[in-house]
Design an enzyme around this catalytic site. Structure first.
Site, PDB file in Angstrom:
ATOM      1  N   HIS A 195       0.803  -1.231   0.000  1.00  0.00           N
ATOM      2  CA  HIS A 195       0.000   0.000   0.000  1.00  0.00           C
ATOM      3  C   HIS A 195       0.839   1.286   0.000  1.00  0.00           C
ATOM      4  CE1 HIS A 195      -3.530  -2.344   0.167  1.00  0.00           C
ATOM      5  NE2 HIS A 195      -3.551  -2.586   1.470  1.00  0.00           N
ATOM      6  N   HIS A 224      -9.438   2.371   0.331  1.00  0.00           N
ATOM      7  CA  HIS A 224      -9.333   1.291   1.308  1.00  0.00           C
ATOM      8  C   HIS A 224     -10.304   1.513   2.478  1.00  0.00           C
ATOM      9  CE1 HIS A 224      -7.639  -1.875   3.759  1.00  0.00           C
ATOM     10  NE2 HIS A 224      -6.678  -2.127   2.893  1.00  0.00           N
ATOM     11  N   GLU A 258     -11.525  -3.546  -2.552  1.00  0.00           N
ATOM     12  CA  GLU A 258     -10.615  -2.563  -3.138  1.00  0.00           C
ATOM     13  C   GLU A 258     -10.462  -2.828  -4.644  1.00  0.00           C
ATOM     14  OE1 GLU A 258      -7.025  -3.165  -0.684  1.00  0.00           O
ATOM     15  OE2 GLU A 258      -8.477  -4.099   0.666  1.00  0.00           O
TER      16      GLU A 258
END
Length: 275
Positions: A33, A107, A240
Site C-alpha cells: 500500500h 481502502h 478494493e
C-alpha cells in the site's frame, strides 16, 4: 487512498527499462500500500466541487521523485462525489515525468449493519468473478490465474461471508484475495454486491479496473468506535478495486506502468440501496 501502489510488490523490487528500483518494505519482506508512509499518510490539498445532482471534494497531491523509492514526480487528483442516485463516485487521475508503477485504490472499511452491529460474517456477498490470482504464503501472486469454482473463494452466487471463510491459521487468516472482475477492463461493470440481511442495506461496486481485493478484516482488533460502540474482530470488510498485486513483476498481468505524456484514469462507484 492507498498508493502509489495498492496491495503488495514482492520484496519491494521491480525493474523498468533495465533499471531496478527498491521500494520501502513494510509488510514482512514485501512492499504494501505505498510503503511506510504511503499516500494515506500524506496531507493532500482539498477543494469543494459542486454540480447539478452532485457534491464532493477534489484532493490533489504531488508525490516527489524518490518518495518511498518510487521513480518520477507523480501528480494526482482524486475526486469523491456524492450523487442524487445514492452513489459515492471516486475518480482518480495521475501524470508523471518518469515511467513509474501506479495502482491507486480506496481502502474504506464497511459494515452495512452500522456501528456496534457486530461482525460482517452474516453479510451476503456476490462477486462478479470467475477467476482469481493465487498467492504464496506471503500473499504475493504466483503468476497463475485459476478458477474460483469448487473453492472457498466462489462468490459467483450470493452467500454469507462467514459460510466458508478460511481459518485464522491459514496464510490469509480469512479472505484477502484478488479477484479478476468479469468483463472488459477499462469499461465500467458491476464487480461486487453486498447485502446485510438485518438492515436491508445493499452496496454495489462498479469499476473499470481488472481486479478487486476482498478483505474480511482479518487483522482488525476490537476497539471503540462511534459513540463508544464496540468494533469487533471482523467488524468490517474492504472491497478494493485495483490492478493485480505485484503486476510489475508478472508480464502476463495487465501493466501498471504509467509513462510521461500518459494520463492514469480510473473510476469506482459505490451505489447504495435498501431492500
Amino acid at each position: 487512498i492507498a498508493g502509489r501502489y495498492a496491495n503488495r510488490i514482492a520484496k519491494g523490487r521491480f525493474s523498468i527499462g533495465g533499471t531496478e528500483y527498491q521500494l520501502a518494505v513494510n509488510n514482512g519482506d514485501n512492499h504494501l500500500h505505498g510503503g511506510k508512509v504511503g499516500l494515506d499518510k500524506r496531507v493532500w490539498s482539498a477543494r469543494e466541487v459542486r454540480g447539478i445532482g452532485r457534491a464532493g471534494i477534489e484532493l490533489s497531491y504531488l508525490s516527489p521523485d524518490g518518495e518511498e523509492g518510487y521513480p518520477g514526480n507523480l501528480s494526482m487528483k482524486v475526486t469523491f462525489t456524492l450523487t442524487d442516485d445514492n452513489e459515492l463516485r471516486i475518480d482518480y487521475a495521475a501524470t508523471t515525468d518518469q515511467a513509474t508503477p501506479v495502482n491507486l485504490t480506496n481502502h474504506a472499511y464497511f459494515n452495512l449493519g452500522g456501528a456496534g452491529s457486530g461482525t460482517i460474517l452474516g453479510h451476503e456477498l456476490t462477486l462478479n468473478s470467475d477467476q482469481f490470482t493465487p498467492t504464496d504464503d506471503t500473499l504475493i501472486p504466483t503468476g497463475k490465474i485459476e478458477p474460483v469454482a469448487g473453492t472457498f473463494l466462489d462468490f459467483r452466487a450470493a452467500h454469507k461471508i462467514g459460510e466458508c471463510i478460511p481459518a485464522d491459521d491459514t496464510p490469509w487468516k480469512g479472505y484477502d484475495h484478488n479477484y479478476i472482475v468479469r468483463g472488459k477492463a477499462g469499461e465500467q461493470r458491476l464487480a461486487a454486491r453486498v447485502k446485510d440481511p438485518n438492515s436491508g442495506r445493499v452496496m454495489e461496486i462498479y469499476t473499470d479496473k481488472p481486479g478487486i481485493q476482498f478483505y474480511s478484516g482479518n487483522f482488525l482488533k476490537e476497539q471503540a468506535g462511534k459513540g463508544g460502540k464496540k468494533y469487533p474482530h471482523r467488524g468490517a470488510f474492504c472491497l478494493e478495486t485495483q490492478h493485480f498485486p505485484d503486476s510489475v513483476n508478472h508480464a502476463n498481468f495487465p501493466s501498471t506502468i504509467l509513462k510521461p505524456g500518459e494520463i492514469f484514469r480510473t473510476a469506482t462507484v459505490h451505489k447504495f440501496s435498501v431492500e
